[in-house]
Motif scaffolding. Structure first.
Motif, PDB file in Angstrom:
ATOM      1  N   MET A  90      -6.839 -70.989 -56.469  1.00  0.00           N
ATOM      2  CA  MET A  90      -7.747 -71.155 -55.331  1.00  0.00           C
ATOM      3  C   MET A  90      -7.348 -70.191 -54.208  1.00  0.00           C
TER       4      MET A  90
ATOM      5  N   GLU B  96      -6.960 -75.412 -46.919  1.00  0.00           N
ATOM      6  CA  GLU B  96      -5.535 -75.749 -46.746  1.00  0.00           C
ATOM      7  C   GLU B  96      -5.102 -75.698 -45.271  1.00  0.00           C
TER       8      GLU B  96
ATOM      9  N   TYR C 116      -8.350 -81.449 -57.150  1.00  0.00           N
ATOM     10  CA  TYR C 116      -9.398 -80.424 -57.085  1.00  0.00           C
ATOM     11  C   TYR C 116      -9.810 -80.034 -58.497  1.00  0.00           C
TER      12      TYR C 116
ATOM     13  N   ALA D 171      -4.124 -81.368 -58.741  1.00  0.00           N
ATOM     14  CA  ALA D 171      -2.748 -81.246 -59.199  1.00  0.00           C
ATOM     15  C   ALA D 171      -1.948 -82.309 -58.450  1.00  0.00           C
TER      16      ALA D 171
ATOM     17  N   ARG E 153       5.878 -75.526 -57.449  1.00  0.00           N
ATOM     18  CA  ARG E 153       5.521 -74.723 -56.276  1.00  0.00           C
ATOM     19  C   ARG E 153       6.801 -74.375 -55.512  1.00  0.00           C
TER      20      ARG E 153
ATOM     21  N   ARG F  51       1.784 -73.669 -51.777  1.00  0.00           N
ATOM     22  CA  ARG F  51       0.505 -73.876 -52.457  1.00  0.00           C
ATOM     23  C   ARG F  51      -0.377 -72.633 -52.398  1.00  0.00           C
TER      24      ARG F  51
HETATM   25  N1  GLY Z   1      -2.628 -74.286 -54.838  1.00  0.00           N
HETATM   26  C1  GLY Z   1      -2.889 -75.648 -55.028  1.00  0.00           C
HETATM   27  C2  GLY Z   1      -1.719 -76.413 -55.463  1.00  0.00           C
HETATM   28  O1  GLY Z   1      -0.605 -75.974 -55.299  1.00  0.00           O
HETATM   29  O2  GLY Z   1      -1.895 -77.489 -55.962  1.00  0.00           O
END
Ligand code: GLY
Length: 352
Positions: A49, A55, A232, A245, A288, A315
């Protein structure tokens, strides 16, 4: 291990490869080292995304500015990559809908709308009937939606393939399956640390479970990225969907759990019942690279300026890759850009 190059990049994910490609374009000799396959870590399981507006957080204005700047760079970045490699990266200017299932979530969306008004970014309230005209697969139980027309998506695996190919064609040396226990010990002019959650303090892993889904009848269930409290759904435009997620503090654990899968499917099924008829093609789990303030670490190490940090993107690694590559390349070329993400703000944790 890296003798003879101007720059050694530790980490061959989206950020490391983007930095390597851009640095090479400025005439530097570059080698990328990765502990596994190139792009085999966080990037391979990312959603892709490009979502600075979704965000956005009131406490992170410099991060919003960097995200918006990187989002603006994305169309040209994708086009250039496709042009030099002949490979598609799956960039889709599809927009995003934030959706609410009940009154509490609808009230939360109203607050999100008000916040985005204060931040001066584009977001618009969409009533349930209008949202269902935009995305007919949304459940009738929908309470409210926000349209974020500037938040798009890219396919991270297609992107990785193109970045690796662009690096190869430019003459970047790619060295997968190479452990680098101490980046400071590498024999190179500068060392870029782009190892995501494996970068060391203050970066920590934040676990995310996700699912890859496929509609055998082709695209069309959902066109926009849909986001809700806790998840999402990202359409790839060809019948493939990414459902993410979870957010879990579990160290380096990457187990896919029954609870994680259940919660993702339960929530998605409430909002888009058709999701439950899709084929489940892959269960995914990624880490992440989180930081204490959710913002990345970009720039020279406070103690050892030979080492340049390009990590901690949490993220937003895919979104922030073009902007990070520009900042790091400027640093490598001695242009010392000023910005808010210098690792010096965590000097004590970096030394620890
Ligand atoms: N970029 C979305 C997540 O880390 O879930």
């Amino acid at each position: 291990m890296s003798d003879g190059v101007d720059v050694a990049v530790v980490g061959g994910g989206v950020v490391g490869l983007a930095v390597a490609w851009r640095a090479r374009a400025r005439g530097l000799t570059v080698r990328v080292l990765d502990r596994g396959e190139l792009g085999g870590g966080t990037s391979r399981v990312a959603a892709g995304m490009l979502a600075p507006v979704a965000e956005a957080d009131p406490g992170e204005r410099p991060l919003l500015a960097l995200g918006l700047q990187s989002a603006r760079r994305w169309p040209a970045f994708a086009a250039e990559l496709e042009d030099v490699t002949g490979l598609e990266v799956g960039y889709r200017s599809c927009g995003t809908l934030l959706v609410a299932r009940d009154r509490d979530e609808a009230e939360a969306l109203e607050r999100e709308l008000e916040l985005r008004g204060r931040l001066g970014v584009r977001a618009q309230r969409v009533l349930p009937s209008a949202a269902r005209r935009l995305e007919p697969a949304l459940a009738p139980a929908l309470r409210l939606a926000l349209d974020l027309p500037g938040d798009h998506a890219v396919d991270p695996r297609a992107l990785l393939a193109a970045l690796a190919e662009a690096c190869r064609r430019a003459g970047v040396q790619l060295q997968p399956h190479t452990d680098v226990p101490d980046p400071r010990a590498l024999d190179a002019g500068r060392v870029v640390l782009a190892a995501g959650p494996w970068s060391g303090p203050p970066v920590r892993p934040v676990k995310g479970q996700a699912l890859a889904l496929r509609d055998p009848s082709g695209p069309g269930l959902v066109d926009r990225v849909l986001r809700w409290d806790g998840g999402y759904l990202v359409p790839r435009g060809d019948g493939r969907y990414y459902l993410g997620a979870t957010m879990e503090e579990q160290g380096f654990d990457t187990a896919v759990t029954a609870l994680g899968v259940y919660e993702l499917l339960r929530d998605a099924g409430e909002l888009v019942p058709g999701v439950l008829e899709l084929e489940l093609t892959e269960t995914l789990c990624g880490l992440r690279p989180g930081t204490p303030d959710n913002a990345p670490l970009i720039g020279p190490d406070p103690d050892d300026p030979r080492l340049v940090w390009a990590t901690g993107h949490f993220r937003g690694g895919v979104l922030l890759a073009p902007a990070t590559a520009d900042l790091v390349t400027a640093e490598l070329c001695g242009e010392a850009p000023e910005h808010a993400f210098a690792p010096g703000r965590f000097a004590a944790e970096v030394r620890a």
